[in-house]
Design a protein around this motif. Structure first.
Motif, short mmCIF file in Angstrom:
data_model
loop_
_atom_site.label_atom_id
_atom_site.label_comp_id
_atom_site.label_asym_id
_atom_site.label_seq_id
_atom_site.Cartn_x
_atom_site.Cartn_y
_atom_site.Cartn_z
N GLN A 115 48.52 -83.44 24.06
CA GLN A 115 49.20 -82.31 23.74
C GLN A 115 49.92 -82.43 22.51
O GLN A 115 50.26 -81.64 21.74
CB GLN A 115 50.23 -81.86 24.89
CG GLN A 115 49.31 -81.74 26.42
CD GLN A 115 50.20 -81.45 27.20
OE1 GLN A 115 51.26 -80.77 27.43
NE2 GLN A 115 49.86 -82.02 28.70
N VAL A 116 50.78 -83.74 22.38
CA VAL A 116 51.51 -84.11 21.20
C VAL A 116 50.65 -83.98 19.91
O VAL A 116 50.91 -83.61 18.74
CB VAL A 116 52.21 -85.12 21.36
CG1 VAL A 116 52.85 -85.65 20.00
CG2 VAL A 116 53.10 -85.33 22.68
N GLN A 117 49.36 -84.48 20.14
CA GLN A 117 48.35 -84.47 19.02
C GLN A 117 48.06 -83.14 18.24
O GLN A 117 47.73 -83.07 17.13
CB GLN A 117 47.39 -85.19 19.11
CG GLN A 117 47.55 -87.08 19.35
CD GLN A 117 48.08 -87.48 18.13
OE1 GLN A 117 47.37 -87.42 17.12
NE2 GLN A 117 49.07 -88.03 18.13
N GLU A 118 48.24 -82.24 19.12
CA GLU A 118 47.71 -80.78 18.82
C GLU A 118 49.04 -80.05 18.22
O GLU A 118 48.90 -78.74 17.92
CB GLU A 118 47.42 -80.09 20.35
CG GLU A 118 46.31 -80.67 20.93
CD GLU A 118 45.76 -80.11 22.26
OE1 GLU A 118 46.72 -79.55 22.73
OE2 GLU A 118 44.66 -80.40 22.77
N MET A 119 50.07 -80.79 18.34
CA MET A 119 51.36 -79.93 17.43
C MET A 119 51.19 -79.58 16.08
O MET A 119 51.49 -78.24 15.65
CB MET A 119 52.31 -80.93 17.40
CG MET A 119 53.09 -81.15 18.66
SD MET A 119 53.79 -79.47 19.59
CE MET A 119 55.12 -79.28 18.25
N LEU A 120 50.05 -80.32 15.21
CA LEU A 120 49.96 -79.84 13.86
C LEU A 120 49.34 -78.15 13.90
O LEU A 120 49.41 -77.78 12.97
CB LEU A 120 49.15 -80.78 13.26
CG LEU A 120 49.78 -82.14 12.83
CD1 LEU A 120 48.94 -82.83 12.06
CD2 LEU A 120 51.12 -81.82 12.22
N GLY A 121 48.49 -77.92 15.06
CA GLY A 121 47.78 -76.72 14.98
C GLY A 121 48.71 -75.71 15.41
O GLY A 121 48.22 -74.56 15.55
N VAL A 122 49.92 -75.93 15.77
CA VAL A 122 50.86 -74.99 16.26
C VAL A 122 51.60 -74.50 15.03
O VAL A 122 52.32 -75.27 14.46
CB VAL A 122 51.66 -75.50 17.39
CG1 VAL A 122 53.00 -74.56 17.73
CG2 VAL A 122 51.02 -75.97 18.67
N GLY A 123 51.91 -73.14 14.86
CA GLY A 123 52.75 -72.65 13.93
C GLY A 123 54.16 -73.20 13.81
O GLY A 123 54.70 -73.28 14.96
N SER A 124 54.65 -73.41 12.68
CA SER A 124 56.08 -74.01 12.55
C SER A 124 57.05 -73.15 13.42
O SER A 124 57.85 -73.71 14.07
CB SER A 124 56.56 -73.96 11.09
OG SER A 124 55.68 -74.57 10.37
N SER A 125 56.88 -71.79 13.54
CA SER A 125 57.94 -71.05 14.16
C SER A 125 57.56 -71.22 15.81
O SER A 125 58.77 -70.82 16.44
CB SER A 125 57.94 -69.56 13.88
OG SER A 125 56.48 -69.09 14.12
N LEU A 126 56.75 -71.62 16.20
CA LEU A 126 56.46 -71.64 17.60
C LEU A 126 56.43 -73.20 18.26
O LEU A 126 56.22 -73.57 19.33
CB LEU A 126 54.98 -71.23 17.96
CG LEU A 126 54.76 -69.77 17.56
CD1 LEU A 126 53.25 -69.41 17.95
CD2 LEU A 126 55.71 -68.78 18.42
N ARG A 127 56.74 -74.11 17.53
CA ARG A 127 56.97 -75.69 17.63
C ARG A 127 57.88 -75.89 18.72
O ARG A 127 57.62 -76.63 19.52
CB ARG A 127 56.63 -76.43 16.69
CG ARG A 127 55.52 -76.60 15.64
CD ARG A 127 55.64 -77.20 14.41
NE ARG A 127 54.21 -77.49 13.75
CZ ARG A 127 53.73 -78.18 12.64
NH1 ARG A 127 54.98 -78.73 12.14
NH2 ARG A 127 52.72 -77.98 12.07
N VAL A 128 58.88 -75.48 18.43
CA VAL A 128 60.16 -75.66 19.33
C VAL A 128 59.79 -75.43 20.66
O VAL A 128 60.08 -75.94 21.63
CB VAL A 128 61.46 -75.11 18.87
CG1 VAL A 128 62.47 -75.25 19.99
CG2 VAL A 128 61.69 -75.87 17.48
N THR A 129 59.11 -73.84 20.96
CA THR A 129 58.91 -73.37 22.16
C THR A 129 57.64 -74.29 22.84
O THR A 129 57.86 -74.57 24.02
CB THR A 129 58.40 -71.90 21.89
OG1 THR A 129 59.48 -71.09 21.56
CG2 THR A 129 57.98 -71.52 23.24
N ARG A 130 56.69 -74.72 21.92
CA ARG A 130 55.66 -75.72 22.58
C ARG A 130 56.31 -77.09 23.04
O ARG A 130 56.08 -77.37 24.11
CB ARG A 130 54.65 -75.69 21.51
CG ARG A 130 53.39 -76.85 21.98
CD ARG A 130 52.80 -76.17 23.17
NE ARG A 130 51.72 -76.98 23.67
CZ ARG A 130 51.57 -77.02 24.93
NH1 ARG A 130 52.22 -76.33 25.80
NH2 ARG A 130 50.38 -78.00 25.21
#
Length: 421
Positions: free
Chosen positions: A316-331
């Protein structure tokens, strides 16, 4: 002094002799490099080969950087100037803290070796900032070529640098110094080591003497699970090592420049670990060095059989780069809230402290980003294998968000009030 062309010729002869002695190994198919970096990487042309990897920390909290000669492509396929720039680019992220270099020599051939002139220029470009915090250079599987180079460079090497060199004949020797399971070791190097051990005693493969595992002491703190510690410490939610080091560092270390970047004397760390494991009291005041509890905290986290963030979270952590910057804190918040309750409480306790450390970054120089570089690999790692250099980026991003946005990430799921540091 011998002319450079003569040195190049001698180096060529030495390498050819070693290749002739190792023809069978040379014909083996090299293993595939780790997952390639993003094509936008500024040194993608070099990084794609996996020559340089960062493999977590050693047993005493010092960053491990690995250079694998077997990953070097033929010289005509690699710009060695770019290789040097990439090595410096990688080191620049860690040279402000104590670090270790591991050089796997096997796989260096006459077809892929850098020139002796290049090696001289490279050493000259590594100024004091690179050499100062280098604690040990492990040269694994040294050959006559390595020893020849050492004699060539001896006149220009500083005495201090020379003392940092350690030859390692077999991989098993690294277990004494490093977190071997997290060390990135190419398959070619593993095969070569097996061959060396098999021929060590007249063709018979020597048995690796490993002491039988023994059950942990009831007072054990290092190398046992969070659950074990809790059960043996009357239900204490926060492990004693964590609560005592954090408490001391909050009092004495918040304004220490480079806190968590420095190592401490190895024997002192061993002594403190032994005291904790025997259930004896530890008084950090006796050591007169705030870096001792800092290293102990990192060592405790790294020695857990399963990381605080659990193995399940790694992908799940490795997939963080695919998450938009504005959504990363929520993720981040979603991932953290999915942790088991005990892990969540321990992680929140640690992140609350690191957030406090980051608030003093003007003085201690430890921003959320810097703390992430230090702690990321001690919070999450894969169940099997090591962390590749490309895998470090999402780990560091995730950890930085936990520190910087602590109140948002941990705000709604409230653990017991007494565990807040």
């Amino acid at each position: 002094m011998t002319a450079s062309p003569d040195l190049e010729q001698l180096a060529e002869i030495e390498l050819q002799e070693e290749e002739e002695e190792d023809e069978e190994q040379q014909r083996s198919v090299p293993d595939a490099p780790p997952a390639p970096p993003d094509p936008s990487h500024p040194f993608y042309d070099v990084a794609q080969h996996g020559i340089i990897q960062v493999s977590g920390d050693d047993n005493y909290g010092r960053k491990l950087i690995v250079f694998s000669s077997c990953r070097l492509p033929p010289s005509h396929q690699l710009n060695h100037r770019r290789l040097l720039e990439y090595l410096k680019f990688t080191l620049d992220q860690y040279v402000e803290m104590d670090y270790i270099l591991v050089y796997f020599h096997h796989g260096l051939r006459s077809s892929n070796k850098p020139s002796v002139k290049w090696l001289r220029e490279a050493y000259g470009e590594f100024d004091r900032k690179y050499k100062k915090n280098l604690k040990t250079l492990y040269v694994v599987h040294p050959t006559s070529f390595i020893r020849m180079l050492w004699n060539i460079f001896r006149p220009v090497l500083s005495h201090k640098f020379g003392k940092k060199l350690m030859y390692v004949n077999y991989l098993a020797e690294l277990r004494e110094h490093l977190n071997y399971e997290q060390l990135f070791i190419p398959a070619d190097v593993l095969r070569h080591d097996e061959k060396l051990r098999a021929t060590q005693k007249g063709g018979a493969s020597p048995s690796v003497k490993t002491p039988p595992p023994r059950p942990p002491l009831p007072t054990q703190q290092f190398g046992v699970s969070l659950q074990y510690i809790r059960e043996k410490n009357k239900g204490a939610v926060i492990p004693p090592v964590m609560s005592q080091t954090v408490t001391y560092l909050k009092q004495k270390g918040l304004r220490t420049e480079g806190i968590f970047r420095r190592s401490a004397q190895v024997q002192i760390i061993k002594d403190v670990q032994k005291l904790y494991n025997l259930g004896k009291p530890v008084d950090f005041e006796l050591y007169r060095n705030v870096h001792v509890p800092a290293v102990i905290l990192k060592t405790f986290l790294r020695d857990l059989p399963e990381p605080v963030l659990t193995f399940r979270v790694y992908n799940q952590v490795q997939e963080m780069l695919g998450v938009g910057s504005s959504l990363r804190v929520t993720r981040c918040k979603q991932i953290v809230e999915g942790l088991p309750e005990h892990n969540f409480i321990v992680l929140k306790y640690l992140m609350s402290f690191l957030h406090t450390v980051s608030q003093e970054s003007i003085i201690n120089k430890m921003s959320a980003s810097n703390l992430a570089c230090v702690f990321g690999v001690n919070l999450v790692w894969p169940r099997h294998g090591s962390i590749s250099l490309s895998a470090l980026t999402p780990i560091n991003i995730f950890t930085e968000l936990l520190v910087e946005h602590f109140h948002t990430v941990f705000g709604s799921r409230c653990p017991p009030a007494q565990v807040t540091p």
